[in-house]
Design an enzyme around this catalytic site. Structure first.
Site, PDB file in Angstrom:
ATOM      1  N   GLY A 241       4.005  -0.343   1.222  1.00 54.10           N
ATOM      2  CA  GLY A 241       3.299  -1.252   2.111  1.00 54.10           C
ATOM      3  C   GLY A 241       4.045  -2.562   2.303  1.00 54.10           C
TER       4      GLY A 241
ATOM      5  N   TYR B 296      -9.007  -1.731  -6.519  1.00 57.13           N
ATOM      6  CA  TYR B 296      -9.876  -1.681  -7.703  1.00 57.13           C
ATOM      7  C   TYR B 296     -11.129  -0.839  -7.492  1.00 57.13           C
ATOM      8  CZ  TYR B 296     -12.258  -5.488  -5.211  1.00 57.13           C
ATOM      9  OH  TYR B 296     -12.896  -6.239  -4.256  1.00 57.13           O
TER      10      TYR B 296
ATOM     11  N   GLY C 216      -6.211  -2.285  -9.905  1.00 53.55           N
ATOM     12  CA  GLY C 216      -6.313  -3.619  -9.336  1.00 53.55           C
ATOM     13  C   GLY C 216      -7.385  -4.504  -9.947  1.00 53.55           C
TER      14      GLY C 216
ATOM     15  N   SER D 172     -16.454 -11.440  -6.157  1.00 56.66           N
ATOM     16  CA  SER D 172     -16.259 -12.802  -6.653  1.00 56.66           C
ATOM     17  C   SER D 172     -17.557 -13.468  -7.108  1.00 56.66           C
ATOM     18  CB  SER D 172     -15.563 -13.658  -5.595  1.00 56.66           C
ATOM     19  OG  SER D 172     -14.239 -13.224  -5.416  1.00 56.66           O
TER      20      SER D 172
ATOM     21  N   GLY E  49       0.052  -8.109   4.114  1.00 60.74           N
ATOM     22  CA  GLY E  49      -0.134  -9.424   3.510  1.00 60.74           C
ATOM     23  C   GLY E  49       0.017  -9.423   2.004  1.00 60.74           C
ATOM     24  N   ALA E  50      -0.517  -8.403   1.328  1.00 64.66           N
ATOM     25  CA  ALA E  50      -0.442  -8.358  -0.137  1.00 64.66           C
ATOM     26  C   ALA E  50       0.993  -8.189  -0.624  1.00 64.66           C
ATOM     27  CB  ALA E  50      -1.316  -7.231  -0.673  1.00 64.66           C
TER      28      ALA E  50
ATOM     29  N   ASP F 161      -3.391 -15.402  -6.114  1.00 66.78           N
ATOM     30  CA  ASP F 161      -3.136 -13.956  -6.049  1.00 66.78           C
ATOM     31  C   ASP F 161      -1.869 -13.580  -6.818  1.00 66.78           C
ATOM     32  OD1 ASP F 161      -5.368 -13.245  -4.533  1.00 66.78           O
ATOM     33  OD2 ASP F 161      -4.341 -13.586  -2.634  1.00 66.78           O
TER      34      ASP F 161
ATOM     35  N   LYS G 285      -7.049 -16.529   5.180  1.00 65.99           N
ATOM     36  CA  LYS G 285      -6.086 -17.090   4.229  1.00 65.99           C
ATOM     37  C   LYS G 285      -4.971 -17.884   4.922  1.00 65.99           C
ATOM     38  CE  LYS G 285      -6.660 -13.768   0.449  1.00 65.99           C
ATOM     39  NZ  LYS G 285      -5.951 -12.925  -0.519  1.00 65.99           N
TER      40      LYS G 285
END
Length: 289
Positions: A142, A234, A255, A33, A145-146, A118, A82
């Site tokens: 999966g 990514y 990603g 970031s 959280g994502a 997101d 988060k």
């Protein structure tokens, strides 16, 4: 190279006395970031800096007070905070409310606003494939959280059915009021593959440094053929999962675009301006290489 500071180090530094944006997490050393956002701030000649702060749990109360300082302009939030910071802000956007997490804090009229970018980041690379996705089935590896952000994004894109794949399907709580959702085990998803338009990997399997792993076996690679295969990882840019997909002629998405587009949305919320997307993508690819 991004400099990582603890919150105490940041407070004592000259950076804290100038206009700043932050990304907070613990650990935070992996974050790209600062590279993205500083490049965008410099591109638009905005008088501010973007810093990575490794925030200890013990410093959270102190940090919450910091959010009201004039020099603080906004921040991104990553693991493990988060969930925690959704209770700190004055208002949240609809995506944050639905997902139960925020990843961006902005300031507006002396109030703190929580956003979840997101979901926007996830859906942005898929808009060009909407005809293939809308009304169809997606298999998602999966249920962490994502996966919740992915579920909301897929609902927005008009998907009619999501099959989540989990090591512990009986513990999954990924339900939907809008579409059909089912959670199955890793030895069951194969029977749903034929009618699937897209596969999404939300697990860390294949993430650097464990690049030899994939959520699917070598034997099942052929089930990905001609489908859209999206890996939220990514680093590396081409995971083993995407190599398996590529081998059988799938459309592959890594990603990196999600990372850039969620960052772009945060930057837009803060500044009203957008990333120089090509420049930032090139910068990140060179960094990851």
């Amino acid at each position: 190279m991004t400099m990582i500071l603890s919150f105490n180090e940041f407070k004592k530094s000259e950076y804290s006395r100038n206009p700043h944006f932050l990304v907070i997490g613990n650990p935070i050393g992996h974050s790209l970031s600062p590279l993205m956002h500083q490049a965008a701030l410099d591109f638009h000649d905005i008088n501010a800096q973007y810093h990575a702060v490794d925030l200890a749990q013990a410093d959270i109360t102190d940090f919450i007070g910091w959010l009201n300082r004039d020099e603080f302009l906004g921040c991104n939030i990553t693991i493990p905070y988060k969930n925690q910071f959704i209770k700190v802000v004055d208002h949240i956007d609809s995506y944050s409310s639905e997902a139960g997490v925020i990843n961006t804090i902005a300031k507006s009229d002396h109030k703190l606003i929580g956003h979840n970018t997101d979901i926007h980041g996830f859906t942005s690379p898929l808009l060009q494939y909407i005809d293939q996705i809308e009304g169809g089935r997606v298999i998602v590896f999966g249920t962490g959280g994502a996966a919740k952000a992915v579920k909301i994004g897929l609902e927005d894109l008009g998907v009619e059915e999501i099959i989540f794949v989990s090591r512990t399907p009986e513990k999954s709580n990924l339900n939907s009021d809008h579409i059909w959702v089912e959670t199955v085990s890793y030895d069951q998803w194969q029977s749903y593959a034929d009618e699937t338009s897209m596969f999404v990997n939300t697990t860390p399997l294949g993430m650097s440094p464990n690049i030899g792993r994939s959520p699917i076996s070598e034997f099942d690679g052929k089930l990905l053929g001609k489908k859209i295969c999206y890996d939220l990882i990514y680093n590396p840019i081409q995971t083993k999962f995407l190599k398996q997909a590529d081998e059988f002629g799938a459309i592959t998405i890594n990603g990196l675009d999600m990372l850039i587009m969620q960052g772009n949305r945060s930057f837009e919320i803060w500044t009203g301006k957008t990333f120089p997307l090509d420049r930032i993508k090139k910068l990140l690819i060179n960094t990851l290489k």
